[in-house]
Design a protein around this motif. Structure first.
Motif, PDB file in Angstrom:
ATOM      1  N   MET A  28     -19.463   3.685  -2.704  1.00 35.13           N
ATOM      2  CA  MET A  28     -18.896   2.585  -1.891  1.00 35.13           C
ATOM      3  C   MET A  28     -18.066   1.989  -2.955  1.00 35.13           C
ATOM      4  SD  MET A  28     -20.190  -0.461   0.706  1.00 35.13           S
ATOM      5  CE  MET A  28     -20.790  -1.562  -0.433  1.00 35.13           C
ATOM      6  N   LEU A  29     -18.501   1.927  -4.395  1.00 30.29           N
ATOM      7  CA  LEU A  29     -18.072   1.184  -5.402  1.00 30.29           C
ATOM      8  C   LEU A  29     -16.423   1.826  -5.593  1.00 30.29           C
ATOM      9  CD1 LEU A  29     -17.908  -0.940  -7.650  1.00 30.29           C
ATOM     10  CD2 LEU A  29     -19.001   0.865  -8.976  1.00 30.29           C
ATOM     11  N   GLY A  30     -16.594   2.799  -5.522  1.00 34.45           N
ATOM     12  CA  GLY A  30     -15.092   3.832  -5.878  1.00 34.45           C
ATOM     13  C   GLY A  30     -14.063   3.309  -4.553  1.00 34.45           C
ATOM     14  N   GLN A  31     -14.438   3.046  -3.324  1.00 31.66           N
ATOM     15  CA  GLN A  31     -13.802   2.674  -2.083  1.00 31.66           C
ATOM     16  C   GLN A  31     -13.185   1.320  -2.633  1.00 31.66           C
ATOM     17  OE1 GLN A  31     -15.938   3.088   1.694  1.00 31.66           O
ATOM     18  NE2 GLN A  31     -14.656   4.691   2.084  1.00 31.66           N
ATOM     19  N   LEU A  32     -14.161   0.436  -2.835  1.00 36.27           N
ATOM     20  CA  LEU A  32     -13.951  -0.936  -3.125  1.00 36.27           C
ATOM     21  C   LEU A  32     -12.663  -1.113  -4.551  1.00 36.27           C
ATOM     22  CD1 LEU A  32     -14.432  -3.759  -2.577  1.00 36.27           C
ATOM     23  CD2 LEU A  32     -16.421  -3.860  -4.096  1.00 36.27           C
ATOM     24  N   ILE A  33     -13.006  -0.301  -5.305  1.00 35.59           N
ATOM     25  CA  ILE A  33     -12.010  -0.138  -6.376  1.00 35.59           C
ATOM     26  C   ILE A  33     -10.595   0.352  -5.744  1.00 35.59           C
ATOM     27  CG2 ILE A  33     -11.425   0.905  -8.579  1.00 35.59           C
ATOM     28  CD1 ILE A  33     -14.550   0.835  -9.325  1.00 35.59           C
ATOM     29  N   ARG A  34     -10.506   1.201  -5.183  1.00 36.93           N
ATOM     30  CA  ARG A  34      -9.083   1.714  -4.620  1.00 36.93           C
ATOM     31  C   ARG A  34      -8.999   0.886  -3.552  1.00 36.93           C
ATOM     32  NH1 ARG A  34     -12.471   6.543  -4.397  1.00 36.93           N
ATOM     33  NH2 ARG A  34     -12.835   6.311  -2.051  1.00 36.93           N
ATOM     34  N   PHE A  35      -9.548   0.221  -2.898  1.00 39.94           N
ATOM     35  CA  PHE A  35      -9.140  -1.001  -1.810  1.00 39.94           C
ATOM     36  C   PHE A  35      -8.343  -1.989  -2.862  1.00 39.94           C
ATOM     37  CE2 PHE A  35      -9.930  -4.826   0.752  1.00 39.94           C
ATOM     38  CZ  PHE A  35      -9.313  -4.425   1.885  1.00 39.94           C
ATOM     39  N   GLY A  36      -8.936  -2.319  -3.714  1.00 42.55           N
ATOM     40  CA  GLY A  36      -8.605  -3.548  -4.740  1.00 42.55           C
ATOM     41  C   GLY A  36      -7.211  -3.045  -5.281  1.00 42.55           C
ATOM     42  N   LEU A  37      -7.086  -1.604  -5.732  1.00 44.40           N
ATOM     43  CA  LEU A  37      -5.842  -1.394  -6.274  1.00 44.40           C
ATOM     44  C   LEU A  37      -4.770  -1.243  -5.326  1.00 44.40           C
ATOM     45  CD1 LEU A  37      -6.928   1.636  -8.379  1.00 44.40           C
ATOM     46  CD2 LEU A  37      -6.340  -0.502  -9.426  1.00 44.40           C
ATOM     47  N   VAL A  38      -5.078  -0.963  -3.972  1.00 49.88           N
ATOM     48  CA  VAL A  38      -4.078  -0.967  -2.934  1.00 49.88           C
ATOM     49  C   VAL A  38      -3.587  -2.355  -2.476  1.00 49.88           C
ATOM     50  CG1 VAL A  38      -3.623  -0.449  -0.383  1.00 49.88           C
ATOM     51  CG2 VAL A  38      -4.657   1.367  -2.022  1.00 49.88           C
ATOM     52  N   GLY A  39      -4.723  -3.291  -2.628  1.00 53.57           N
ATOM     53  CA  GLY A  39      -4.337  -4.668  -2.234  1.00 53.57           C
ATOM     54  C   GLY A  39      -3.464  -5.185  -3.400  1.00 53.57           C
ATOM     55  N   GLY A  40      -3.918  -5.052  -4.445  1.00 55.24           N
ATOM     56  CA  GLY A  40      -3.008  -5.569  -5.671  1.00 55.24           C
ATOM     57  C   GLY A  40      -1.374  -4.887  -5.404  1.00 55.24           C
ATOM     58  N   LEU A  41      -1.381  -3.675  -5.348  1.00 54.29           N
ATOM     59  CA  LEU A  41       0.019  -3.298  -5.130  1.00 54.29           C
ATOM     60  C   LEU A  41       0.779  -3.962  -4.034  1.00 54.29           C
ATOM     61  CD1 LEU A  41       2.134  -1.187  -5.986  1.00 54.29           C
ATOM     62  CD2 LEU A  41       1.128   0.444  -4.588  1.00 54.29           C
ATOM     63  N   ALA A  42       0.041  -4.125  -2.739  1.00 57.05           N
ATOM     64  CA  ALA A  42       0.744  -4.458  -1.743  1.00 57.05           C
ATOM     65  C   ALA A  42       1.069  -6.041  -2.047  1.00 57.05           C
ATOM     66  CB  ALA A  42      -0.273  -4.533  -0.355  1.00 57.05           C
ATOM     67  N   THR A  43       0.248  -6.907  -2.650  1.00 55.37           N
ATOM     68  CA  THR A  43       0.551  -8.195  -3.027  1.00 55.37           C
ATOM     69  C   THR A  43       1.569  -8.175  -3.996  1.00 55.37           C
ATOM     70  OG1 THR A  43      -1.856  -8.691  -2.839  1.00 55.37           O
ATOM     71  CG2 THR A  43      -0.426 -10.285  -4.175  1.00 55.37           C
ATOM     72  N   LEU A  44       1.623  -7.268  -4.842  1.00 53.39           N
ATOM     73  CA  LEU A  44       2.961  -7.282  -5.784  1.00 53.39           C
ATOM     74  C   LEU A  44       4.186  -6.942  -5.173  1.00 53.39           C
ATOM     75  CD1 LEU A  44       3.996  -7.314  -8.574  1.00 53.39           C
ATOM     76  CD2 LEU A  44       3.683  -4.774  -8.926  1.00 53.39           C
ATOM     77  N   VAL A  45       4.134  -5.919  -4.050  1.00 55.27           N
ATOM     78  CA  VAL A  45       5.238  -5.808  -3.268  1.00 55.27           C
ATOM     79  C   VAL A  45       5.703  -6.907  -2.473  1.00 55.27           C
ATOM     80  CG1 VAL A  45       5.950  -4.291  -1.234  1.00 55.27           C
ATOM     81  CG2 VAL A  45       5.019  -3.179  -3.302  1.00 55.27           C
ATOM     82  N   HIS A  46       4.661  -7.610  -2.105  1.00 50.96           N
ATOM     83  CA  HIS A  46       4.916  -8.911  -1.173  1.00 50.96           C
ATOM     84  C   HIS A  46       5.677  -9.716  -1.785  1.00 50.96           C
ATOM     85  CE1 HIS A  46       3.575 -11.570   2.450  1.00 50.96           C
ATOM     86  NE2 HIS A  46       4.341 -12.335   1.348  1.00 50.96           N
ATOM     87  N   MET A  47       5.305  -9.983  -3.284  1.00 45.73           N
ATOM     88  CA  MET A  47       5.964 -11.156  -4.108  1.00 45.73           C
ATOM     89  C   MET A  47       7.391 -10.619  -4.503  1.00 45.73           C
ATOM     90  SD  MET A  47       3.746 -13.444  -4.560  1.00 45.73           S
ATOM     91  CE  MET A  47       3.501 -13.339  -2.499  1.00 45.73           C
ATOM     92  N   LEU A  48       7.633  -9.347  -4.811  1.00 42.12           N
ATOM     93  CA  LEU A  48       8.990  -9.089  -5.151  1.00 42.12           C
ATOM     94  C   LEU A  48       9.793  -9.039  -4.113  1.00 42.12           C
ATOM     95  CD1 LEU A  48       7.871  -5.959  -7.507  1.00 42.12           C
ATOM     96  CD2 LEU A  48       8.692  -8.181  -8.264  1.00 42.12           C
ATOM     97  N   VAL A  49       9.360  -8.638  -3.003  1.00 43.66           N
ATOM     98  CA  VAL A  49      10.370  -8.551  -1.719  1.00 43.66           C
ATOM     99  C   VAL A  49      10.660 -10.091  -1.260  1.00 43.66           C
ATOM    100  CG1 VAL A  49      10.643  -8.061   0.592  1.00 43.66           C
ATOM    101  CG2 VAL A  49       9.498  -6.408  -0.877  1.00 43.66           C
TER     102      VAL A  49
END
Length: 124
Positions: free
Chosen positions: A1-22
């Motif tokens: 589950m820790l691996g999933q949580l880390i992957r979830f955080g990475l995707v969430g961080g990328l989505a947040t960055l995309v949101h801000m840039l757009v």
């Protein structure tokens, strides 16, 4: 589950960055902030869904269509949790705005992770 949580955080961080840039790009191009934010949310939602479906929860058994419909509800619910907690924090004047934003966003992310893992991307 820790691996999933880390992957979830990475995707969430990328989505947040995309949101801000757009959002920043659209505002810079002259679009009204509320419309730019909505457009940015929609683009970031796509990034988030694709990332979570293919990377955060790769062992999922839900169909693409089912997971997409469920994740829409998860994303809207996460936004409502975030916004409600932030509004409550500010209304109660518990402290500066930035810690409130961090607290509300973090709380919503935890809820979103578990609902995504246990419902949105899982087969019926």
């Amino acid at each position: 589950m820790l691996g999933q949580l880390i992957r979830f955080g990475l995707v969430g961080g990328l989505a947040t960055l995309v949101h801000m840039l757009v959002g920043i790009s659209l505002i810079g191009a002259g679009m009204a902030a509320l419309f730019a934010n909505l457009a940015a949310f929609l683009v970031a939602f796509g990034v988030s869904f694709i990332g979570h479906y293919g990377f955060s929860f790769p062992q999922k058994t839900a169909s693409l269509s089912s997971a997409f419909k469920r994740f829409i509800l998860v994303a809207i619910g996460g936004f409502l949790i975030n916004e409600s907690l932030l509004a409550l924090y500010l209304w109660l004047a518990l402290g500066p705005e930035v810690p409130g934003l961090i607290l509300s966003t973090g709380s919503a992310a935890v809820v979103t992770f578990f609902v995504s893992r246990n419902w949105a991307f899982r087969a019926r």
